[in-house]
Design an enzyme around this catalytic site. Sequence first.
Site, PDB file in Angstrom:
ATOM      1  N   GLY A  78       0.829  -1.321  -0.064  1.00 32.14           N
ATOM      2  CA  GLY A  78      -0.014  -0.018  -0.101  1.00 32.14           C
ATOM      3  C   GLY A  78       0.990   1.122   0.402  1.00 32.14           C
ATOM      4  O   GLY A  78       1.895   1.413   0.476  1.00 32.14           O
ATOM      5  N   GLY A 127       0.166  -5.352   0.325  1.00 29.11           N
ATOM      6  CA  GLY A 127      -1.411  -5.081  -0.420  1.00 29.11           C
ATOM      7  C   GLY A 127      -0.743  -5.666  -1.870  1.00 29.11           C
ATOM      8  O   GLY A 127      -1.846  -6.101  -2.303  1.00 29.11           O
ATOM      9  N   GLU A 150       5.181  -6.017   7.721  1.00 31.03           N
ATOM     10  CA  GLU A 150       4.858  -4.922   8.833  1.00 31.03           C
ATOM     11  C   GLU A 150       5.576  -4.436   9.953  1.00 31.03           C
ATOM     12  O   GLU A 150       5.285  -3.785   9.942  1.00 31.03           O
ATOM     13  CB  GLU A 150       3.447  -5.153   8.625  1.00 31.03           C
ATOM     14  CG  GLU A 150       2.482  -4.754   7.581  1.00 31.03           C
ATOM     15  CD  GLU A 150       2.315  -5.787   5.912  1.00 31.03           C
ATOM     16  OE1 GLU A 150       2.231  -5.939   5.674  1.00 31.03           O
ATOM     17  OE2 GLU A 150       3.411  -6.991   6.349  1.00 31.03           O
ATOM     18  N   ASP A 158      -1.624  -7.245   7.100  1.00 29.51           N
ATOM     19  CA  ASP A 158      -3.405  -7.716   6.590  1.00 29.51           C
ATOM     20  C   ASP A 158      -3.601  -7.750   5.643  1.00 29.51           C
ATOM     21  O   ASP A 158      -3.013  -9.135   5.278  1.00 29.51           O
ATOM     22  CB  ASP A 158      -3.688  -5.920   6.871  1.00 29.51           C
ATOM     23  CG  ASP A 158      -2.399  -4.945   5.969  1.00 29.51           C
ATOM     24  OD1 ASP A 158      -1.548  -5.303   5.522  1.00 29.51           O
ATOM     25  OD2 ASP A 158      -3.512  -3.925   5.765  1.00 29.51           O
TER      26      ASP A 158
END
Length: 372
Positions: A78, A127, A150, A158
Site C-alpha cells: 500500500g 498489499g 509489517e 493485513d
Amino acid sequence: MSGTETSGSEPGGAEESVLLRTEGRVGHIVLNRPRALNALNHAMVRRIDRALTAWEHDPAVETVVITGAGERGLCAGGDIRVVHDDARDGDGTASAAFWRDEYHLNARIARCPKPYVAVMDGIVMGGGVGVSAHGSVRIVTERSRVAMPETGIGFVPDVGGTYLLALAPGELGTHLALTGASIGAGDALLCGLADHYLPSSALPRFVSDLADRPVPEAVAAHARPAPPAELADQREWIDACYSADTVEEIIRRLLAADDPAAKETAEILLGNSPTALKVTLASLRRARRLGSLEQVLDQEYRVSCAALSAPDLVEGVRARIIDKDREPRWSPATLAEVTDADVERFFSPLGERELGLSDDESGTGGDTAGQD
C-alpha cells in the site's frame, strides 16, 4: 500493508495507475506505477473492484489476469506514506476508508467466480500479496520475492495475510509474519502462497496463450519444476521455536537453538516493534481459530484501525522509509513493557465501524469500493 514511499512523477489518476484491457477471453489488470513499485492507493483499489464487477457479469471474459508494470515487481504494498501522514497529522479516517475497500477487494478476489491469475513476478509485498495470493492461480518466477514485512514498520500483517500465513505448514507462517522475511518461489510454494513456477522468460507467452486457451492448458504448457524451498531445511528449529505461546519464549528458544540461522532470526525480531510482534502473534493464533477469510479480515480491520492511534506505525515508517535512519524508537521499547491489555486493545470491537465481511460472507459480489 507494507508499502513504499511514492514521491516523484507517477500516473496520478486511477485510469493511468491501473490499466484495463480485454484480449480474447481474458480481462487484464495492470498495476501501472512502476517508479513506486506499483504501490496501491485508494483509487486503484476502487478501479480494480469496478473492473471485477463488470467482468464477473461479462460472459466474454472467462479469466482475469493481474500483472505489474515495469521490471521490478507486481506490487510493493500500500501507499504507506499516505497512511503515515494520515496517522501523524489526520484522524485516520482516510486510511480506515482505504483499508475498508482494500479488504473487501481481497475477499472478492478470493471468491472470484472466474479464474483469477496472479503473476507474482518480482517484488510482492503487503498489499501486493492481498491482490495476488488470494487468487485461484498464483504464478511465481525466479525473480519473485514475497513478504509481509509489517512488523518492521510497527504494523501487523493485513490484507488477509494473517489468514494465509496461519494456513502455512507448521510454524512457517509465524516465522514469516514476525520476521517480515522475504521468500523466493520455492518457499512461496511451500508456504501455500503460490501454485505454479514459471521462468520469467515464459511469462509473455503464457499470458498471451491465456487469450485463447483454458488456464490449466496454458499453465501445463509453461510451468516448470520449482527451485528448492530453502525453509524446508529449517523446519525443525522453526517449528520448535515458534510453537511457543509468547514472543519472549520464541526469542529465548531461538537464542538457545543450535542453528546459527535461529540466532540471527532472534536478532531480527529484537529489532522489530515489540508491540507489533505481540499483536501479530496474537492475530495469527486467533486467525487459526476463526476459520474463514472474511472473519480474519474483520479482525485485521480492527487491528489496523487501532494501529493508527498507536505510536509505532508512524515511527516505524519514519525510520525505515522516510528518514531511513533504521533506528526506530519503539514505544514501549521492550517486549516486557507490552502488557496483555496493550495487545487486547488492538482487538477491541469497532461497533458501527466494523468491516462486517463475516456478516455476509457471500456478499463480495457487489461494487464495494464506491466511486473515485
